[in-house]
Design an enzyme around this catalytic site. Structure first.
Site, PDB file in Angstrom:
ATOM      1  N   THR A  13      34.413  55.991  32.651  1.00  0.00           N
ATOM      2  CA  THR A  13      34.254  54.596  32.248  1.00  0.00           C
ATOM      3  C   THR A  13      33.668  53.758  33.391  1.00  0.00           C
ATOM      4  O   THR A  13      32.697  53.029  33.212  1.00  0.00           O
ATOM      5  CB  THR A  13      35.630  54.016  31.824  1.00  0.00           C
ATOM      6  OG1 THR A  13      36.117  54.808  30.746  1.00  0.00           O
ATOM      7  CG2 THR A  13      35.515  52.579  31.366  1.00  0.00           C
ATOM      8  N   VAL A  14      34.231  53.904  34.611  1.00  0.00           N
ATOM      9  CA  VAL A  14      33.790  53.039  35.707  1.00  0.00           C
ATOM     10  C   VAL A  14      32.430  53.506  36.257  1.00  0.00           C
ATOM     11  O   VAL A  14      31.465  52.734  36.299  1.00  0.00           O
ATOM     12  CB  VAL A  14      34.854  52.991  36.838  1.00  0.00           C
ATOM     13  CG1 VAL A  14      34.394  52.046  37.936  1.00  0.00           C
ATOM     14  CG2 VAL A  14      36.197  52.557  36.292  1.00  0.00           C
ATOM     15  N   GLU A 129      36.989  45.058  44.974  1.00  0.00           N
ATOM     16  CA  GLU A 129      37.048  43.917  44.044  1.00  0.00           C
ATOM     17  C   GLU A 129      37.449  44.344  42.635  1.00  0.00           C
ATOM     18  O   GLU A 129      38.183  43.652  41.934  1.00  0.00           O
ATOM     19  CB  GLU A 129      35.677  43.218  44.006  1.00  0.00           C
ATOM     20  CG  GLU A 129      35.631  41.991  43.141  1.00  0.00           C
ATOM     21  CD  GLU A 129      36.602  40.919  43.603  1.00  0.00           C
ATOM     22  OE1 GLU A 129      36.374  40.310  44.640  1.00  0.00           O
ATOM     23  OE2 GLU A 129      37.624  40.704  42.906  1.00  0.00           O
ATOM     24  N   GLY A 134      39.774  43.351  36.526  1.00  0.00           N
ATOM     25  CA  GLY A 134      38.443  43.641  35.968  1.00  0.00           C
ATOM     26  C   GLY A 134      37.360  42.740  36.518  1.00  0.00           C
ATOM     27  O   GLY A 134      37.090  42.733  37.722  1.00  0.00           O
ATOM     28  N   ILE A 136      37.188  39.522  36.953  1.00  0.00           N
ATOM     29  CA  ILE A 136      37.534  38.287  37.691  1.00  0.00           C
ATOM     30  C   ILE A 136      37.460  38.576  39.190  1.00  0.00           C
ATOM     31  O   ILE A 136      38.130  39.496  39.663  1.00  0.00           O
ATOM     32  CB  ILE A 136      38.976  37.819  37.357  1.00  0.00           C
ATOM     33  CG1 ILE A 136      39.162  37.642  35.849  1.00  0.00           C
ATOM     34  CG2 ILE A 136      39.318  36.551  38.109  1.00  0.00           C
ATOM     35  CD1 ILE A 136      40.608  37.338  35.445  1.00  0.00           C
ATOM     36  N   GLY A 187      38.355  51.760  25.567  1.00  0.00           N
ATOM     37  CA  GLY A 187      38.174  52.036  27.003  1.00  0.00           C
ATOM     38  C   GLY A 187      38.950  51.092  27.893  1.00  0.00           C
ATOM     39  O   GLY A 187      38.628  50.922  29.063  1.00  0.00           O
ATOM     40  N   LYS A 205      48.298  46.431  40.827  1.00  0.00           N
ATOM     41  CA  LYS A 205      47.432  45.271  41.061  1.00  0.00           C
ATOM     42  C   LYS A 205      48.215  44.122  41.720  1.00  0.00           C
ATOM     43  O   LYS A 205      47.722  43.464  42.637  1.00  0.00           O
ATOM     44  CB  LYS A 205      46.841  44.803  39.726  1.00  0.00           C
ATOM     45  CG  LYS A 205      45.903  45.842  39.109  1.00  0.00           C
ATOM     46  CD  LYS A 205      45.629  45.517  37.652  1.00  0.00           C
ATOM     47  CE  LYS A 205      44.645  46.477  37.015  1.00  0.00           C
ATOM     48  NZ  LYS A 205      44.561  46.321  35.561  1.00  0.00           N
ATOM     49  N   GLY A 309      37.749  47.291  30.731  1.00  0.00           N
ATOM     50  CA  GLY A 309      36.543  47.679  29.991  1.00  0.00           C
ATOM     51  C   GLY A 309      35.410  47.957  30.961  1.00  0.00           C
ATOM     52  O   GLY A 309      35.395  47.471  32.094  1.00  0.00           O
TER      53      GLY A 309
END
Ligand code: HSE
Length: 439
Positions: A13-14, A129, A134, A136, A187, A205, A309
């Protein structure tokens, strides 16, 4: 124009999203940065696996070590996830003098202290980051935008999957398992999704934000974590009747010590909480994240955006790529500082000492004396009740009893509820959800 060659390790996904985003906006970034970003290699597990992002076959390799060792590659993107191979990748890249970009919050939570120290030792940098919230840019906010402030509060909806589930449960009356399956399909969720729904992803986080804000490494073992698996439609409805919405919150609260010699205590926790409907965070729905940061000079600030996402995460990685490319261009490897410990005397406040208000749901037999026994236990523990709801039932049958409780320590409350749970009239383990008043 200068060119920075990037080695991407992991194309899920990333990694896939980063590849796609550079294809889309690489030229725009080059015109803004004066540096061209070029993907030189992409390490994958399986060359034949079908991917939703089409990667040029000439770039693919299954040997991630060869990506790190390639002298033409300047920067490494670690997008494999997990904490074992990912740690080795980051350390090996540093040994080769290469900085790393990661979105891996589990890795930072487990090994952040070691990795940031290694980055400094090797004169490299670790950019992260995309690890929190996500799209932000909250790491930049704490590291740069609010650097002149002492951070007194952080309240964050930082897990997109949980917020998506809780929002749909409230707004559509949807079923937990069904919505979780949708979050996986879109996702948003981790593999396995337990990391999301048990609160651990949010805890990773929240720990990163706490460490960055307070300058000591907030030990993940001391972060109190509760997930959302015990949240029922019934609690969402009762909370609604009382004017509240249930959200999974990451909370970082600083309590100044009374005596100067004592270290500052910081609450670092993740749990579902009742938020007043009038509060802006109560109205953050779906996969969106939002973080309220209070600084001693600036006051309250608020950040909102997609928290999970492929595209949201890729946007955050692009901002790290820009920082890393500029660092390379300027020859200043640590222009953007990694995590720098600066308040070594801070400590995490144990959850037992945290004071909060509470929503309590009991399942009790509707018979004379039940309420009196419950209030006697709370009274003898010096715990005050602020309101009570009991829907009308039939005498002798089990009914829900909702109590809203004034400020009490978690330790005191837990002890009192254990006693209440042992009463013969109480038919199920008490449900306790904290109430956040954002003071
Ligand atoms: N599973 C995470 C979430 C992904 O739902 O927020 C983004 O970190």
């Amino acid at each position: 124009m200068q060119q920075v060659n990037i080695g991407i390790i992991g194309s899920g996904t990333v990694g896939g999203g980063v590849y796609k985003a550079i294809q889309a906006n690489g030229a725009l970034m080059a015109s803004r940065l004066g540096v061209q970003l070029r993907i030189a290699k992409v390490a994958v597990k399986d060359l034949k696996k079908a991917r939703n992002v089409k990667i040029s076959p000439a770039l693919l390799t299954t040997d991630w070590q060869s990506v790190i060792n390639d002298p033409s590659i300047h920067l490494i993107g670690e997008f494999v996830g997990g904490t074992t191979t990912a740690r080795t990748i980051v350390l090996n890249a540093f040994r080769q003098g290469k900085s790393v970009i990661t979105a891996n919050k589990a890795l930072l939570s487990a090994h952040g202290e070691e990795l940031f120290a290694a980055a400094q030792r090797y004169g490299t940098n670790l950019y992260y980051e995309a690890s929190v919230a996500g799209g932000i840019p909250i790491i930049k906010v704490l590291r740069e935008g609010l650097i002149g402030n002492r951070i007194t509060r952080i309240y964050g909806i930082v897990n997109g999957t949980c917020n998506y589930i809780l929002s749909r449960m409230k707004l559509e009356g949807a079923d937990f398992a069904e919505v979780l399956a949708d979050a996986q399909r879109l996702g948003y969720a981790e593999t396995p999704p337990d990391l999301d729904i048990d609160g651990h992803d949010a805890a990773h986080k929240t720990g990163i934000l706490a460490s960055l804000a307070h300058g000591f490494w907030a030990d993940p073992k001391q972060t109190y974590v509760e997930g959302i698996t015990a949240i029922t439609q019934q609690d969402i409805r009762f909370a609604g009747q009382l004017g509240y919405t249930i959200k999974l919150l990451g909370i970082v609260k600083k309590f100044d010590s009374k005596r100067r010699a004592q270290s500052a205590k910081v609450q670092v926790s993740v749990y579902p909480a009742l938020l007043p409907n009038s509060h802006v965070l109560a109205n953050v729905n779906g996969v969106f994240n939002a973080i309220l940061v209070r600084g001693d000079i600036v006051g309250d600030t608020l950040y909102y955006g997609r928290g999970a996402g492929q595209d949201a995460t890729a946007s955050a990685v692009l901002s790290d790529l820009a920082d890393a490319a500029l660092d390379l261009k300027c020859g200043a490897k640590s222009r953007i500082c990694p995590f720098v410990p600066h308040e070594r005397d801070g400590a995490v406040l144990p959850i037992g000492e945290v004071v909060s208000r509470y929503y309590v749901r009991l399942s009790v037999i509707d018979k004379p004396g039940t309420l009196a026994k419950i209030t006697a236990i709370l009274g003898s523990s010096n715990i005050g009740i602020s309101s009570v709801i009991q829907p009308e039932g039939h005498e002798g049958e089990s009914v829900p009893l909702i109590l809203m409780i004034h400020d009490a320590t978690n330790a005191n409350m837990t002890k009192a509820l254990a006693k209440i749970g042992r009463l013969s009239a109480v038919k199920a383990p008490p449900v306790m959800i904290r109430v956040e008043s954002f003071e």
